[in-house]
Design a protein around this motif. Structure first.
Motif, PDB file in Angstrom:
ATOM      1  N   LEU A  43       0.854  -1.189   0.000  1.00 34.03           N
ATOM      2  CA  LEU A  43       0.000   0.000   0.000  1.00 34.03           C
ATOM      3  C   LEU A  43       0.889   1.238   0.000  1.00 34.03           C
ATOM      4  N   LEU A  44       0.778   2.013  -1.058  1.00 33.32           N
ATOM      5  CA  LEU A  44       1.645   3.177  -1.250  1.00 33.32           C
ATOM      6  C   LEU A  44       0.813   4.451  -1.148  1.00 33.32           C
ATOM      7  N   PRO A  45       1.299   5.478  -0.444  1.00 36.43           N
ATOM      8  CA  PRO A  45       0.610   6.766  -0.526  1.00 36.43           C
ATOM      9  C   PRO A  45       0.485   7.179  -1.989  1.00 36.43           C
ATOM     10  N   GLY A  46      -0.687   7.621  -2.404  1.00 39.82           N
ATOM     11  CA  GLY A  46      -0.961   7.902  -3.805  1.00 39.82           C
ATOM     12  C   GLY A  46       0.175   8.634  -4.503  1.00 39.82           C
ATOM     13  N   LEU A  47       0.470   8.236  -5.736  1.00 36.41           N
ATOM     14  CA  LEU A  47       1.579   8.823  -6.481  1.00 36.41           C
ATOM     15  C   LEU A  47       1.368  10.320  -6.715  1.00 36.41           C
ATOM     16  N   VAL A  48       2.481  11.006  -6.937  1.00 34.64           N
ATOM     17  CA  VAL A  48       2.486  12.457  -7.157  1.00 34.64           C
ATOM     18  C   VAL A  48       3.380  12.772  -8.350  1.00 34.64           C
ATOM     19  N   ASP A  49       2.924  13.659  -9.224  1.00 35.43           N
ATOM     20  CA  ASP A  49       3.779  14.239 -10.261  1.00 35.43           C
ATOM     21  C   ASP A  49       3.901  15.722  -9.925  1.00 35.43           C
ATOM     22  N   VAL A  50       5.097  16.160  -9.532  1.00 37.73           N
ATOM     23  CA  VAL A  50       5.267  17.536  -9.052  1.00 37.73           C
ATOM     24  C   VAL A  50       5.588  18.527 -10.163  1.00 37.73           C
ATOM     25  N   HIS A  51       5.676  18.055 -11.412  1.00 40.94           N
ATOM     26  CA  HIS A  51       5.951  18.982 -12.515  1.00 40.94           C
ATOM     27  C   HIS A  51       5.262  18.483 -13.780  1.00 40.94           C
ATOM     28  N   THR A  52       4.064  18.987 -14.011  1.00 37.93           N
ATOM     29  CA  THR A  52       3.312  18.638 -15.204  1.00 37.93           C
ATOM     30  C   THR A  52       2.491  19.838 -15.635  1.00 37.93           C
ATOM     31  N   HIS A  53       2.252  19.936 -16.948  1.00 43.44           N
ATOM     32  CA  HIS A  53       1.555  21.099 -17.513  1.00 43.44           C
ATOM     33  C   HIS A  53       0.392  20.661 -18.407  1.00 43.44           C
ATOM     34  N   PRO A  54      -0.648  20.072 -17.844  1.00 45.79           N
ATOM     35  CA  PRO A  54      -1.766  19.648 -18.683  1.00 45.79           C
ATOM     36  C   PRO A  54      -2.566  20.843 -19.203  1.00 45.79           C
ATOM     37  N   THR A 300       7.666  11.292  -0.178  1.00 42.37           N
ATOM     38  CA  THR A 300       8.518  12.484  -0.090  1.00 42.37           C
ATOM     39  C   THR A 300       7.870  13.658  -0.792  1.00 42.37           C
ATOM     40  N   ALA A 301       7.293  13.394  -1.966  1.00 38.08           N
ATOM     41  CA  ALA A 301       6.609  14.456  -2.702  1.00 38.08           C
ATOM     42  C   ALA A 301       5.396  14.958  -1.943  1.00 38.08           C
ATOM     43  N   ARG A 302       4.664  14.060  -1.324  1.00 37.11           N
ATOM     44  CA  ARG A 302       3.492  14.477  -0.554  1.00 37.11           C
ATOM     45  C   ARG A 302       3.898  15.370   0.619  1.00 37.11           C
ATOM     46  N   ALA A 303       4.962  14.995   1.317  1.00 45.48           N
ATOM     47  CA  ALA A 303       5.431  15.826   2.424  1.00 45.48           C
ATOM     48  C   ALA A 303       5.841  17.204   1.925  1.00 45.48           C
ATOM     49  N   PHE A 304       6.515  17.263   0.789  1.00 48.79           N
ATOM     50  CA  PHE A 304       6.958  18.535   0.216  1.00 48.79           C
ATOM     51  C   PHE A 304       5.772  19.434  -0.104  1.00 48.79           C
ATOM     52  N   LEU A 305       4.671  18.844  -0.546  1.00 50.70           N
ATOM     53  CA  LEU A 305       3.486  19.622  -0.920  1.00 50.70           C
ATOM     54  C   LEU A 305       2.525  19.821   0.247  1.00 50.70           C
ATOM     55  N   GLY A 306       2.860  19.297   1.414  1.00 51.55           N
ATOM     56  CA  GLY A 306       1.990  19.455   2.574  1.00 51.55           C
ATOM     57  C   GLY A 306       0.851  18.465   2.621  1.00 51.55           C
ATOM     58  N   LEU A 307       1.000  17.327   1.928  1.00 48.94           N
ATOM     59  CA  LEU A 307      -0.022  16.286   1.925  1.00 48.94           C
ATOM     60  C   LEU A 307       0.437  15.116   2.787  1.00 48.94           C
ATOM     61  N   PRO A 308      -0.406  14.613   3.684  1.00 43.36           N
ATOM     62  CA  PRO A 308      -0.004  13.481   4.512  1.00 43.36           C
ATOM     63  C   PRO A 308       0.146  12.206   3.693  1.00 43.36           C
ATOM     64  N   SER A 309       0.844  11.243   4.242  1.00 43.38           N
ATOM     65  CA  SER A 309       0.927   9.915   3.649  1.00 43.38           C
ATOM     66  C   SER A 309      -0.128   9.024   4.297  1.00 43.38           C
ATOM     67  N   LEU A 310       0.151   7.750   4.492  1.00 44.09           N
ATOM     68  CA  LEU A 310      -0.851   6.827   5.039  1.00 44.09           C
ATOM     69  C   LEU A 310      -0.793   6.859   6.563  1.00 44.09           C
ATOM     70  N   THR A 311      -1.414   7.886   7.124  1.00 42.61           N
ATOM     71  CA  THR A 311      -1.463   8.086   8.558  1.00 42.61           C
ATOM     72  C   THR A 311      -2.913   8.262   8.988  1.00 42.61           C
ATOM     73  N   GLU A 312      -3.148   8.159  10.276  1.00 45.08           N
ATOM     74  CA  GLU A 312      -4.504   8.302  10.794  1.00 45.08           C
ATOM     75  C   GLU A 312      -5.128   9.628  10.362  1.00 45.08           C
ATOM     76  N   ASN A 313      -6.335   9.536   9.800  1.00 45.12           N
ATOM     77  CA  ASN A 313      -7.126  10.689   9.358  1.00 45.12           C
ATOM     78  C   ASN A 313      -6.538  11.409   8.145  1.00 45.12           C
ATOM     79  N   ALA A 314      -5.585  10.771   7.467  1.00 46.94           N
ATOM     80  CA  ALA A 314      -5.031  11.352   6.248  1.00 46.94           C
ATOM     81  C   ALA A 314      -6.019  11.189   5.092  1.00 46.94           C
TER      82      ALA A 314
END
Length: 346
Positions: A43-54, A300-314
């Motif tokens: 179980l992985l904290p949802g993936l993040v792309d920190v540089h994309t231009h859709p 790591t990307a989630r922490a950088f963006l202020g998003l929690p990983s797989l923690t209680e109430n995340a």
């Protein structure tokens, strides 16, 4: 609806049961019935792309198309990407799409801000005489981030250091953060000295920038996927050889930056959308340890963006894999279950 998942929770590696209640995670068994949607695997904290231009098509790269934007963020989502950062966007996120339960979480920096003194630019740049005021305004209007074009033509002078520093100080005073596009050696050095929050690309990065980034807490987003493609297309002339050497320098700096304690993150900066797993592979080829490379597109990307990983109430953003992506990174291309905002995507 409540869902139950059991597996090896990353990055800590413990086998655990977790439940989703709406858009939240809990490790306490709820009193309501829950459907088991994953039993085993990782179980992985949802993936993040920190540089994309859709938002634009190949046929018209300078025009924002809301329908194309929706299609491209859906492609990210269907690959297990649950959060996106847009360091430069051609238009505003369409109304309602940010809150849509089928949409990845989105963080935008607004427009690409280009100083009027740059010798060259692109059609999608917003040229401004007052870079500090524009940067502060964009950060206030767009999730706390602004995007600065630190240079463009890597053979021409970049934005002056004094101006870069004024931008950083102004945006930080307003509670925001600065992402800087840099390719030339001088451009990267100026941005690293100024203390931008993230250096995007970093082609031609001088060695001294590594310690500067570490000292300022700047992240490095090399976007190797985009440059690996362009490096194969460049002409064999003086400018092309300069480009090739810059690409090789980027690859060297990835491991050096990591060893110095710099946060290295995964961003694709190119089509096809939903391709951050390929960026993880390029980071590993550049010397990043596999666990750090996976984290660069997840916890790591989630922490950088202020998003929690797989923690209680995340937030309930979870991607599930049959095998451990830290030892088999190729598995990132093949999630067996994707949950976004507590809903099953796949």
């Amino acid at each position: 609806m409540a869902y139950h998942l059991r597996g090896t929770v990353l990055p800590d590696g413990a086998v655990r049961d977790l439940w989703t209640l709406g858009d939240r995670i809990t490790f306490a068994c709820p009193s309501v019935p829950a459907e088991t949607v994953a039993d085993g695997g990782f179980l992985l904290p949802g993936l993040v792309d920190v540089h994309t231009h859709p938002g634009s098509s190949v046929a018209d790269e300078a025009r924002f198309d809301p329908e194309v934007f929706a299609e491209q963020i859906a492609a990210h989502r269907d690959a297990g990407v649950t959060a996106l950062r847009f360091p430069g966007l051609l238009g505003e996120i369409p109304d309602g799409l940010r809150e849509d339960p089928r949409s990845p979480r989105m963080i935008t920096a607004g427009r690409w801000l280009a100083w009027a003194g740059l010798s060259r630019g692109a059609a999608f740049h917003t040229v401004t005489e007052d870079l500090v005021a524009a940067a502060v305004a964009e950060a206030k209007a767009h999730d706390g981030w602004c995007k600065l074009i630190g240079d463009w033509d890597f053979e021409a002078p970049p934005v002056p250091y004094e101006l870069l520093r004024a931008v950083v100080e102004g945006v930080h005073a307003a509670g925001g953060r600065v992402a800087a596009h840099c390719q030339s050696a001088a451009g990267v050095l100026g941005a690293a000295r100024a203390g931008v929050d993230s250096i995007e690309h970093g082609m031609g990065m001088p060695e001294e920038c590594v310690d500067l980034m570490a000292g300022h807490g700047s992240a490095y987003v090399p976007t190797l996927t985009a440059f690996a493609h362009s490096a194969t297309q460049i002409k064999d002339n003086a400018r092309g050889r300069l480009w090739q050497e810059g690409h090789r320098t980027m690859i060297r700096r990835v491991r050096e930056a990591y060893d110095a304690g710099v946060t290295v993150l995964a961003g694709t900066d190119s089509a096809p959308y939903g391709n951050v797993a390929t960026e993880v592979g390029h980071l590993i080829e550049a010397g990043l340890p596999a666990e750090a490379a996976v984290g660069a597109a997840s916890w790591t990307a989630r922490a950088f963006l202020g998003l929690p990983s797989l923690t209680e109430n995340a937030p309930a953003d979870i991607t599930v894999y049959a095998t451990d992506p830290r030892t088999n990174p190729e598995t990132l291309h093949h999630p067996t279950r994707i949950m976004l905002r507590g809903r099953i995507v796949r």
